[in-house]
Structures are given as structure tokens and as C-alpha cells.
Motif scaffolding. Sequence first.
Motif, PDB file in Angstrom:
ATOM      1  N   THR A  10      44.102 126.252   1.075  1.00  0.00           N
ATOM      2  CA  THR A  10      44.840 127.275   0.328  1.00  0.00           C
ATOM      3  C   THR A  10      45.289 128.429   1.227  1.00  0.00           C
ATOM      4  N   LEU A  11      44.642 128.609   2.361  1.00  0.00           N
ATOM      5  CA  LEU A  11      44.994 129.724   3.249  1.00  0.00           C
ATOM      6  C   LEU A  11      45.542 129.241   4.587  1.00  0.00           C
ATOM      7  N   LEU A  43      50.170 136.383   9.022  1.00  0.00           N
ATOM      8  CA  LEU A  43      51.108 135.504   9.723  1.00  0.00           C
ATOM      9  C   LEU A  43      51.650 136.164  10.987  1.00  0.00           C
ATOM     10  N   GLU A  77      39.138 119.112  11.247  1.00  0.00           N
ATOM     11  CA  GLU A  77      39.133 117.797  11.915  1.00  0.00           C
ATOM     12  C   GLU A  77      40.558 117.308  12.150  1.00  0.00           C
ATOM     13  N   ILE A  81      36.468 121.523   6.178  1.00  0.00           N
ATOM     14  CA  ILE A  81      36.114 120.609   7.270  1.00  0.00           C
ATOM     15  C   ILE A  81      37.264 119.682   7.645  1.00  0.00           C
ATOM     16  N   SER A  82      37.877 119.065   6.618  1.00  0.00           N
ATOM     17  CA  SER A  82      38.940 118.090   6.931  1.00  0.00           C
ATOM     18  C   SER A  82      40.116 118.775   7.612  1.00  0.00           C
ATOM     19  N   LEU A 125      32.838 124.045   2.620  1.00  0.00           N
ATOM     20  CA  LEU A 125      32.851 122.579   2.655  1.00  0.00           C
ATOM     21  C   LEU A 125      34.276 122.031   2.691  1.00  0.00           C
ATOM     22  N   TYR A 138      29.027 121.629   7.982  1.00  0.00           N
ATOM     23  CA  TYR A 138      28.653 122.590   6.931  1.00  0.00           C
ATOM     24  C   TYR A 138      27.145 122.559   6.740  1.00  0.00           C
ATOM     25  N   LEU A 139      26.569 123.690   6.457  1.00  0.00           N
ATOM     26  CA  LEU A 139      25.144 123.732   6.126  1.00  0.00           C
ATOM     27  C   LEU A 139      24.987 124.398   4.751  1.00  0.00           C
ATOM     28  N   PRO A 140      24.180 123.808   3.883  1.00  0.00           N
ATOM     29  CA  PRO A 140      24.082 124.364   2.519  1.00  0.00           C
ATOM     30  C   PRO A 140      23.180 125.589   2.436  1.00  0.00           C
ATOM     31  N   ALA A 174      48.439 128.437   5.634  1.00  0.00           N
ATOM     32  CA  ALA A 174      49.724 128.951   6.130  1.00  0.00           C
ATOM     33  C   ALA A 174      49.510 130.113   7.092  1.00  0.00           C
ATOM     34  N   GLU A 175      48.536 130.957   6.811  1.00  0.00           N
ATOM     35  CA  GLU A 175      48.299 132.122   7.677  1.00  0.00           C
ATOM     36  C   GLU A 175      47.262 131.850   8.755  1.00  0.00           C
ATOM     37  N   LYS A 213      54.396 127.455  15.031  1.00  0.00           N
ATOM     38  CA  LYS A 213      54.273 127.282  13.568  1.00  0.00           C
ATOM     39  C   LYS A 213      54.394 128.624  12.856  1.00  0.00           C
TER      40      LYS A 213
END
Lengths: 278, 252
Positions: free
Chosen positions: A69-70, A222, A106, A102-103, A99, A132-134, A72-73, A244
Amino acid sequence: MEKFIYTLKKLDKRWIYLLIFLSCIIPFWYPDMFPQEFSTSKETQRVYDIIDGLNEGDAIFIDWAFDPTLQAELLPMAEQTVKQALDKKIRVFIYYPLLTGISLGENLLENIKKEPGYENIENGVDYIHLGYLPIGVDMVLFSMYSDFKATFGKEGKIFEGIKTFGDIKYLISYAGSAHPETYISLQPRFGFRMGAGVTAVVGPDMVPFLQTGQLDGMLFGLKGAAEYENLRIKAGAEKKFNQKANAGMASLNLSHIIMFLFIGLGNLVYFYERKYKK
Amino acid sequence: MDTVNFVIDNTILNPAVQRWMSVLFTIMMLSFLYRDNPLYKLGENTFLGISLGFGWVWSWNRIIVPYLFVPLKDSYLDFQPYDLTLVLWVIIGSTMFFRFSRNKGWIANYWFAFVFAYVAGYSIPISVQALFIQGANMMKPLLEYPTFFEISKWFVIIFGTFAGLMYFFFSKPHRGLLGKTARIGILILMINFGASFGATVMGRIALFIGRAQVLADNIVPSIIITLSITIYLFIYFKYIKKEPGLDDELMH
């Protein structure tokens, strides 16, 4: 004049949406029509200089506290920091307090590997995703100061010489919330140096920490990302793969001009009506 | 299984389909700017559904399995005394499910009491410590380099804070000196809100620019999908939905 004011007052807001939409999309099609130059803020310069001043084999810790969701910046900022570190053979540890981020991290590293000059970078050697650690970030930090490697349960050559978090030279936190404040609150106890890359919404809340020196530097929205790209391009990075944020700057400028225009017109209507009614 | 993989590879995982889906959902969500419509609702609910599903699967794979099931299995196979701590925390954590019961809901309060006590005991001293450091560091330049800029900055900080507080002081009428101070206070507050609003607008536009770039990079899908959605909206609002809903009246 009165007719003009009446038309403005009754203007359907969807026309404004359409204009903002066009102002954002047209600069992507005709980039040469909207030349843009901007200076580099000293906060961005400081982050760049600190990472640039590190030696080969040093390590930085990236706190990846954002999700798509963030992106772009914050993604262009993170990309440039990672590339700058990899260029200088600085080891990069990426920790994900979210969490869902992560993707994104990567994917970024997989895409960087496809660019010329980065084909040979290896996970576990040049960089590592710590995952990630819970538990809370503060607990992670305490644990890292106790035993860095055991905190994440990962293996790799990259951990050589890194016993605790004290062996990490610089921490940079990317977030769209007040998340970096957790690290700032623990600075007095551990004394590490840190910078932040934040969204424009959060930027004003972080400025006091710059004034007090708790943050060494900060990338702000940005524009901060675009400034960082320019610094790397000046230092010899290939423009094609590092623009970008710059690609969005013309859109940002044009859409702001449109907004200023409408704010001005709105004020004109307001003051005209006030005067007319009297 | 091969057939399923083949279908997935050629649909969801196909880059061309992904590009079209990206453009389609972007325009579906933007269609709300015209008026609330079923395409927007579809896009919104798809997003929420995928987010929740994705979050749940990732939580399961990356938290519950490696930090709960695997250690429990290991402790079952090779029990060590310290494994009891894991079992203890599993039991205490599980008491949160008692919130679903009206009669036994109080059992969960012990867990919450522990969490609040931990947060208060741990966070408050650290936050106060950081605040003192922040205050001390802000004073340093004033004492070390008393330039005009530093002195004026302190004047704004101290007098601005005081004036801002005076604006919310309602025990006395805002007249005379108090009225003037409160007026300066509201001006300072407005400057602060203006800066925050400007930064927020920049952030929101930056988010939209990310989507605009997707549309600009995929010009053919963008044009085709925009035209299709425009035709759909025309038909929907002209022939299907004639009565404006509450949302429409509030929005426009």
C-alpha cells in the motif's frame, strides 16, 4: 464576473478529479514537456553520505516496515539504499516487522539481480532477508543486542563478524507510520545511529527528531526518493534502472499546480461572495 | 494436478493476464470517483478478501507453524524442562478465546492485565527517557550557538505552545491579552495543520501516481477497459439504477 463565480461554485468535483487524473498520467507519456529540476535536501544528503562513507564488509540493517500500500513512495527509497550498499560491497540485513511486506522485499531483490552489475549477488552472502518475528520490534532489538544471529535463526556467510546489533554500522527504517519512534526511544539505551525513510504524511512528525540529532537523516516522501536517485545517478548509477521516483516527480509537480490553482479559485469565490453579500 | 497447474500458469500467473487485471482493478476502483457502483464494490470486496486470505495464510505459515506447532512437536519428541514455558504461554495465550463466552470472559482479563502491565512498565520509562534526551538535544544549539535563528526558533516553540494552549483555555472569555494570545495560538495551529495537510496531499497523490504509472505503461488495456467500464456505467445509471442511493447524495 458573477457568472464566472457562479460557474466555479457549481463546478462538479468530478471535473477536478479528471484534471488531477490527467495531470498525473500525461507526464508519463510526454516526459520532455515537463522538465523538472530540484535541489537535494540536506536530510537526504546525510543518509547518502553516511552509507557512502561505510567501508567494504560493513553492515547495514534495513527495517522494512511497509507493505504494497505504500510502495509508491517507499519502495524507490529502499531500492536505492540496497543498491548503494551492494555497490560498495556493504552487507545488507533486511528485517520485516510487517508480515505483508516480505514478498515486496523479496521481489525487489529478485528484480535487482536481473540488472547489470548485480547478477552475482547472493542471498546469505551479500544480503539476507531476516524475515518476520511475531514479537514487538523493541523485543527484537533487545534480542539482537544479545545474539544477532540466534534472534532470526538464519544461517549464512553474511553473519561473519556480526555477533550483536552493535556490529551493525547503520540502521535505516522505512515506514509509513510512527514506527521509527520505537527505535528512537531505544537509542538512549543502546546508542546506535539511525536514519529513516518515511511517507510524506509521516514526515512532519519525524522532523523534530532530525533537529535533535536522534535521526541522522531522513528521506521524505516521493521527493526524498527522487533526490536519492539523483544522488546515485550523479555518482555513476545507470539512469535507466534508477528513475522510478523521478518518473513520478513531473506528475507530482503538475498535479500540485492544478491543486494550487483550484485552491486559489476556491478562495476567490469565497472572498468574492463575502464582499458581495456585505 | 497437472491440468490445474497448467490453468493457473496460463491465467493468474500469466504476465499478460496480470497486467490486464492490474489495469482492470485500478479503473474499477477509480470508477467510484464518478459514482458508487457495483464494479467498485466488486473491486473493494475482492481486495479485502485477498488481503485477509493472504494475511491469514502467511500468518499460518510464518508464525503459527514455525513458532507453535514445530516447537510443540519437537518438545513432544524430545521433551526438555524448558519446553514447559512454551506450553505455559500457549495456555495463557489461549485464554483470549474466552472473550467469546459471556460467563467465562473474565478469564481473558488476566492475559490483558499482563499485557497492559508489561506495556506500562516497559514503555513508559523508555518513552520518558527518550523525551528527556529530545528536550536536552533541542536546547543544546541554543546554549552552544545562540544565533538569531536558534533564539527565534525557541521563541516560536515556547510562545507558540503557550499560545496554542491558551486557545483551548475556556475558563475566561477570549478578550484583551488572552484573546490576542489565543488568536496567535489558532494561527500557529493552522500553520501546523496546513503543513500536515500539504504533506498528506503529497502522499496521497504519490500513491495515485503509482497507479497512473501502471495505466500509462499499459496503454492498450487502459483504453479498452476504460471504454468498457464507461459504457457499463452509462448503461447502469441510465437504465438499471434510477433512484439515487444515500451514498450518492452524500458524495455529490
